[in-house]
Every structure is written in C-alpha cells, then in structure tokens.
Design a protein around this motif. Structure first.
Motif, short mmCIF file in Angstrom:
data_model
loop_
_atom_site.label_atom_id
_atom_site.label_comp_id
_atom_site.label_asym_id
_atom_site.label_seq_id
_atom_site.Cartn_x
_atom_site.Cartn_y
_atom_site.Cartn_z
N GLN A 194 12.61 -10.54 27.67
CA GLN A 194 12.12 -10.51 26.29
C GLN A 194 10.71 -9.92 26.15
N SER A 195 10.22 -9.18 27.06
CA SER A 195 8.98 -8.41 26.65
C SER A 195 9.36 -7.68 25.26
N SER A 196 8.36 -7.67 24.45
CA SER A 196 8.15 -7.02 23.21
C SER A 196 6.68 -6.66 22.99
N LEU A 197 6.47 -5.88 22.10
CA LEU A 197 5.34 -5.49 21.42
C LEU A 197 4.52 -6.48 20.77
N SER A 198 5.39 -7.28 20.27
CA SER A 198 4.76 -8.46 19.54
C SER A 198 4.16 -9.39 20.36
N GLY A 199 4.89 -9.53 21.44
CA GLY A 199 4.42 -10.52 22.21
C GLY A 199 3.21 -10.17 22.95
N ARG A 200 3.09 -8.79 23.64
CA ARG A 200 1.92 -8.31 24.23
C ARG A 200 0.56 -8.42 23.24
N TYR A 201 0.71 -8.27 21.63
CA TYR A 201 -0.20 -8.09 20.98
C TYR A 201 -0.69 -9.50 20.82
N LEU A 202 0.18 -10.57 20.73
CA LEU A 202 -0.13 -11.93 20.54
C LEU A 202 -0.97 -12.37 21.74
N ASP A 203 -0.42 -11.87 22.76
CA ASP A 203 -1.06 -12.31 23.98
C ASP A 203 -2.63 -11.87 24.00
N PHE A 204 -2.85 -10.58 23.63
CA PHE A 204 -4.19 -10.04 23.54
C PHE A 204 -4.89 -10.81 22.69
N ALA A 205 -4.51 -10.94 21.33
CA ALA A 205 -5.38 -11.58 20.37
C ALA A 205 -5.69 -13.20 20.63
N THR A 206 -4.79 -13.63 21.57
CA THR A 206 -5.05 -15.32 21.69
C THR A 206 -6.09 -15.24 22.90
N ASP A 207 -6.13 -14.19 23.81
CA ASP A 207 -7.08 -14.09 24.77
C ASP A 207 -8.33 -13.84 24.35
N ILE A 208 -8.46 -12.88 23.32
CA ILE A 208 -9.76 -12.72 22.98
C ILE A 208 -10.34 -14.05 22.17
N PHE A 209 -9.50 -14.53 21.33
CA PHE A 209 -9.68 -15.89 20.70
C PHE A 209 -10.30 -16.87 21.64
N TYR A 210 -9.52 -16.90 22.86
CA TYR A 210 -9.85 -18.17 23.87
C TYR A 210 -11.31 -17.92 24.51
N ARG A 211 -11.56 -16.56 24.78
CA ARG A 211 -12.97 -16.31 25.38
C ARG A 211 -13.97 -16.42 24.38
N ALA A 212 -13.90 -16.20 23.12
CA ALA A 212 -14.89 -16.46 22.24
C ALA A 212 -15.08 -18.07 22.23
N VAL A 213 -14.24 -18.68 21.92
CA VAL A 213 -14.43 -20.08 21.77
C VAL A 213 -15.05 -20.77 22.74
N ALA A 214 -14.46 -20.23 24.20
CA ALA A 214 -15.11 -21.05 25.48
C ALA A 214 -16.43 -20.72 25.48
N TYR A 215 -16.76 -19.60 25.43
CA TYR A 215 -18.50 -19.64 25.67
C TYR A 215 -19.21 -20.34 24.50
N GLY A 216 -18.45 -20.26 23.41
CA GLY A 216 -19.27 -20.96 22.63
C GLY A 216 -19.27 -22.49 22.75
#
Length: 253
Positions: A103-125
């Motif tokens: 079930q690999s998909s472009l939408s999944g890869r993008y969602l994973d990337f966006a979530t990863d950035i969101f997590y790191r920003a919030v975690a440091y804060g």
C-alpha cells in the motif's frame, strides 16, 4: 487480511531500507526498528492502513503539547517521553506496514514527511516549556531555545529535500560520492530520533538545561553541515558543467 510472515518483513527491510537507514537514520535502526516490525506485523491482519497508522502518530503530537502545559513538570516529562517514543515507533512502522501490504503511495509518503516535521517542531518546544517550568527564574526562556531548535531542524530538512531535487535534475544518474559533510550528516541525522531518550536521561540527572544547550548546538551543526555540504556539491556540479561546455581549442598546424 492474511498475516504476513515476520521473516518476510525483516527480509524486505534488509533489501529495501537497511542501507538507506544506516546512512541517515542509525538511531531509528538501533532503538525503534524492532518494535516497529512487531507492531506492523500485528496490524496486518487487522486491516489497519499505513495512513491510518500515520494519523495515529499525528494525534500523539498535540497530546504531548497538552501534557507539558497542563501536567506538573515531573509528570509531564514521563508522559511526553513515552508519547515521543511511541511516535517514533509508529513513524518507523507505517512504512513497514505499507511495504508489507503493498500500500505504498505518494500520499502516504507526504503524510509521513509532514507528520515528521510537525513532531520535531512540537517536541523541541515541549522540552523547552518543561525546562521553563522547572526553572521559572531562568534569565533566558528555555522555550525560546526549543522553538529556535525547531526552526533550525526544519530549515535543515527543507534544505535537504530541495537539494535532493535540485541535484537529481542537474546531474541525473550521477554516482553519489560520500564526502566528509555526508559523513557528518549521517552521524547528526542519526542522533535526531534519539531526542526523547537524550532529554529523559538529562532530566533524570538534573541537567535538562544542558540537554537544551546541546540541542541548540546540534541543530545549528545539522543546519550548517546541510547548507555547506549542499553548496559544495552544487559548486562541484557547476565546475563539471563548465568543463563540458568549454569549446575545444583547434590544434595548431
């Protein structure tokens, strides 16, 4: 959906992901991969999609923020650490699940990337806010340090993604060469996923402030290595292009 053999999950990772992760994310390989394999293996027969698993990770991020805001600092550190560890396992497992279920998909890869950035920003804060609540009289707000780290880690990631696209267009099919900056990036990038473990250990030792200083140095180094390394690669491609475009000098008779 039928259960996928655990051995096939391990073989797929070895063949398709291991080399890449050794070069850029050794922290995940050491600490999160094994539980992510178990999680993905257990979820296959339940019919959970990779995007649904990624969205579960998204829900953990604002929960981290709420915990560090509303709970006492000591409790907040435990909760934020556990949620951050769970996020990293999920972040590894969604790709494993996608490959195991085709079930690999472009939408999944993008969602994973966006979530990863969101997590790191919030975690440091979050860690900066907890440090401020532990030491409310600090001369400089630790949450500002955390937000600065979040900005730097995002800056480095955006530079990395843009450079990969730029170099792929400028020199398609060119063999990759491992420079000192590439090795520096590999080491620094691998430390990134160890954020919750480093922070929790520093907190146990009463040195959360030292971890915040380290994060600032680390994210500055990560951004600097990324920018300088990409610039040197671009200069190298430019010099090769100029050499190919120079007209040949006619031979003297």
């Amino acid at each position: 959906m039928r259960r996928v053999p655990f051995a096939s999950i391990l073989a797929d990772y070895r063949d398709r992901k291991l080399k890449e992760e050794l070069a850029s994310d050794w922290g995940s390989l050491v600490f999160y991969r094994l539980p992510s394999f178990v999680l993905a293996w257990a979820l296959v027969p339940l019919g959970v999609s990779p995007n649904q698993l990624t969205l579960l990770g998204v829900l953990l991020v604002p929960t981290m923020a709420a915990a560090c805001w509303f709970l006492p600092p000591d409790q907040a550190m435990w909760v934020v650490t556990l949620l951050a560890l769970a996020f990293n396992v999920i972040d590894c497992a969604d790709g494993v699940l996608a490959r195991a279920t085709n079930q690999s998909s472009l939408s999944g890869r993008y969602l994973d990337f966006a979530t990863d950035i969101f997590y790191r920003a919030v975690a440091y804060g979050c860690y900066g806010l907890i440090a401020d609540r532990i030491w409310p009289g600090a001369s400089f707000p630790w949450v500002a340090v955390g937000l600065c780290c979040a900005m730097l880690v995002t800056y480095a990631r955006v530079n990395r993604i843009y450079a990969e696209k730029l170099f792929a267009k400028a020199a398609p099919g060119a063999p990759g060469q491992r420079s000192l900056f590439d090795l520096g990036f590999s080491f620094l990038s691998g430390l990134d996923t160890l954020l919750p473990l480093i922070t929790f250990l520093a907190w146990l030792l009463g040195a959360l402030w030292l971890a915040m200083v380290w994060f600032l140095i680390y994210t500055l180094a990560d951004a600097a290595v990324e920018v300088v390394g990409n610039y040197l690669k671009a200069r190298d491609i430019d010099s090769r292009d100029e050499g190919r475009s120079e007209p040949e000098t006619p031979a003297m008779s």
